[in-house]
Motif scaffolding. Structure first.
Motif, PDB file in Angstrom:
ATOM      1  N   LEU A   3      16.671 -49.276 -19.890  1.00 28.59           N
ATOM      2  CA  LEU A   3      17.915 -49.587 -20.285  1.00 28.59           C
ATOM      3  C   LEU A   3      18.730 -48.260 -20.389  1.00 28.59           C
ATOM      4  O   LEU A   3      18.340 -47.342 -20.798  1.00 28.59           O
ATOM      5  N   CYS A   4      19.969 -48.549 -20.164  1.00 29.38           N
ATOM      6  CA  CYS A   4      21.122 -47.616 -20.244  1.00 29.38           C
ATOM      7  C   CYS A   4      21.812 -48.114 -21.534  1.00 29.38           C
ATOM      8  O   CYS A   4      22.063 -49.215 -21.535  1.00 29.38           O
ATOM      9  N   ALA A   5      22.462 -47.039 -22.275  1.00 37.80           N
ATOM     10  CA  ALA A   5      23.367 -47.283 -23.444  1.00 37.80           C
ATOM     11  C   ALA A   5      24.407 -46.351 -23.499  1.00 37.80           C
ATOM     12  O   ALA A   5      24.197 -45.242 -23.058  1.00 37.80           O
ATOM     13  N   SER A   6      25.494 -46.762 -23.826  1.00 38.88           N
ATOM     14  CA  SER A   6      26.747 -45.779 -23.769  1.00 38.88           C
ATOM     15  C   SER A   6      27.289 -46.107 -25.072  1.00 38.88           C
ATOM     16  O   SER A   6      27.204 -47.074 -26.020  1.00 38.88           O
ATOM     17  N   ASN A  16      29.433 -44.824 -36.336  1.00 35.72           N
ATOM     18  CA  ASN A  16      30.634 -45.397 -35.892  1.00 35.72           C
ATOM     19  C   ASN A  16      30.698 -45.736 -34.566  1.00 35.72           C
ATOM     20  O   ASN A  16      31.779 -46.460 -34.019  1.00 35.72           O
ATOM     21  N   SER A  17      29.792 -45.135 -33.945  1.00 35.66           N
ATOM     22  CA  SER A  17      29.716 -45.385 -32.414  1.00 35.66           C
ATOM     23  C   SER A  17      28.355 -45.823 -31.921  1.00 35.66           C
ATOM     24  O   SER A  17      27.393 -45.047 -31.349  1.00 35.66           O
ATOM     25  N   PRO A  18      28.180 -47.136 -32.342  1.00 39.75           N
ATOM     26  CA  PRO A  18      26.697 -47.696 -32.158  1.00 39.75           C
ATOM     27  C   PRO A  18      26.601 -47.782 -30.678  1.00 39.75           C
ATOM     28  O   PRO A  18      27.334 -47.870 -29.846  1.00 39.75           O
ATOM     29  N   LEU A  19      25.195 -47.843 -30.227  1.00 39.89           N
ATOM     30  CA  LEU A  19      24.980 -47.978 -28.747  1.00 39.89           C
ATOM     31  C   LEU A  19      25.238 -49.383 -28.068  1.00 39.89           C
ATOM     32  O   LEU A  19      25.031 -50.369 -29.025  1.00 39.89           O
ATOM     33  N   HIS A  20      25.733 -49.351 -27.073  1.00 38.89           N
ATOM     34  CA  HIS A  20      25.945 -50.774 -26.505  1.00 38.89           C
ATOM     35  C   HIS A  20      24.946 -50.508 -24.993  1.00 38.89           C
ATOM     36  O   HIS A  20      25.120 -49.598 -24.384  1.00 38.89           O
ATOM     37  N   PHE A  21      24.413 -51.642 -24.901  1.00 38.37           N
ATOM     38  CA  PHE A  21      23.042 -51.548 -23.885  1.00 38.37           C
ATOM     39  C   PHE A  21      23.680 -52.403 -22.763  1.00 38.37           C
ATOM     40  O   PHE A  21      24.259 -53.460 -22.805  1.00 38.37           O
ATOM     41  N   GLY A  22      23.095 -51.937 -21.414  1.00 39.66           N
ATOM     42  CA  GLY A  22      23.043 -52.717 -20.413  1.00 39.66           C
ATOM     43  C   GLY A  22      22.144 -53.601 -20.283  1.00 39.66           C
ATOM     44  O   GLY A  22      21.271 -54.064 -21.294  1.00 39.66           O
ATOM     45  N   ASN A  23      22.260 -54.342 -19.066  1.00 43.61           N
ATOM     46  CA  ASN A  23      20.850 -55.559 -19.070  1.00 43.61           C
ATOM     47  C   ASN A  23      19.570 -55.037 -18.571  1.00 43.61           C
ATOM     48  O   ASN A  23      18.867 -55.652 -18.352  1.00 43.61           O
TER      49      ASN A  23
END
Lengths: 119, 114
Positions: B90-93, B100-107
């Motif tokens: 998993l990659c997350a940005s 205030n900058s939570p992780l957003h994950f790819g599929n």
């Protein structure tokens, strides 16, 4: 080192009912953040709710709420009016405070709870 | 806006081979992290990059390496593949490195090593 424990590998709930998922953690930090992420079969991890440890008020997001007990190091997730779309793996995660711009920004995840909502 | 995109979605490799996984963060996000998720387990932290610099590395062998490019995209490389490397990667940005900058994950990329 911090650890996150989710003791319920699987749970099921009837549609429209309420379910609570458990999470405990271990840390010597006083300030930190806690998160619940949902991972449906599509595999994408989606943020459900988050809590700052220095806030005593429990976080809520629509049908999702947490019961944060700092002294007990417990962070449970309550899902009200469960919907079929809530079927997923749920992960509890910990992040320590004060990473800043030079530290390592990383989450520590539990092993997850597989939730199935039954029609 | 496009979310975090990862390629390929699935990959089958043989033991001893090398693999490169790619990740494009959400536009404007400067931090990219990589996590390994073995079947039945939670994601385990591998690397984090912020502003093109490595900011942290998890407990993984030197066979694992990564980098972040000027456009903030990232690659994860794994050499000398082992059967135990089979996992969802998993990659997350995130925009920054704060609460205030939570992780957003790819599929994710599903890697199978045979």
């Amino acid at each position: 080192a911090q650890t996150v424990t989710q003791s319920q590998p699987e749970m099921s709930v009837q549609e429209a009912e309420t379910v609570t998922l458990s999470c405990t953690y271990d840390t010597s930090e006083n300030n930190y953040y806690l998160f619940w992420y949902k991972q449906p079969p599509s595999r994408q991890m989606i943020l459900v709710i988050r809590q700052e440890a220095y806030k005593q008020q429990n976080a809520t997001e629509n049908r999702f709420s947490v019961n944060f007990q700092k002294a007990a190091k417990s962070f449970s997730l309550k899902i009200s009016d469960s919907q079929l779309g809530d079927t997923a793996m749920y992960f509890c995660a910990f992040m320590k405070h004060g990473v800043g711009t030079s530290g390592t920004y990383k989450y520590i995840f539990g092993t997850g709870t597989r939730l199935k909502v039954l029609a | 806006d496009a979310g975090v995109t990862q390629s390929p979605t699935h990959l089958i490799k043989t033991r001893g081979q090398h693999v490169t996984l790619r990740c494009s963060p959400i536009s404007g996000h400067k931090s990219v992290s990589w996590y390994q998720q073995v079947l039945g387990q939670g994601p385990q932290f591998i690397f984090q990059y912020y502003e093109k610099e490595e900011r942290g590395r998890g407990n993984f062998p030197d066979r694992f390496s990564a980098r972040q490019f000027p456009n903030y995209s990232s690659e994860l490389n794994v050499n000398a593949l082992l059967l135990g490397d089979s996992a969802l990667y998993l990659c997350a940005s995130s925009l920054g490195q704060t609460y205030n900058s939570p992780l957003h994950f790819g599929n994710g990329t599903r890697l199978t090593v045979t």
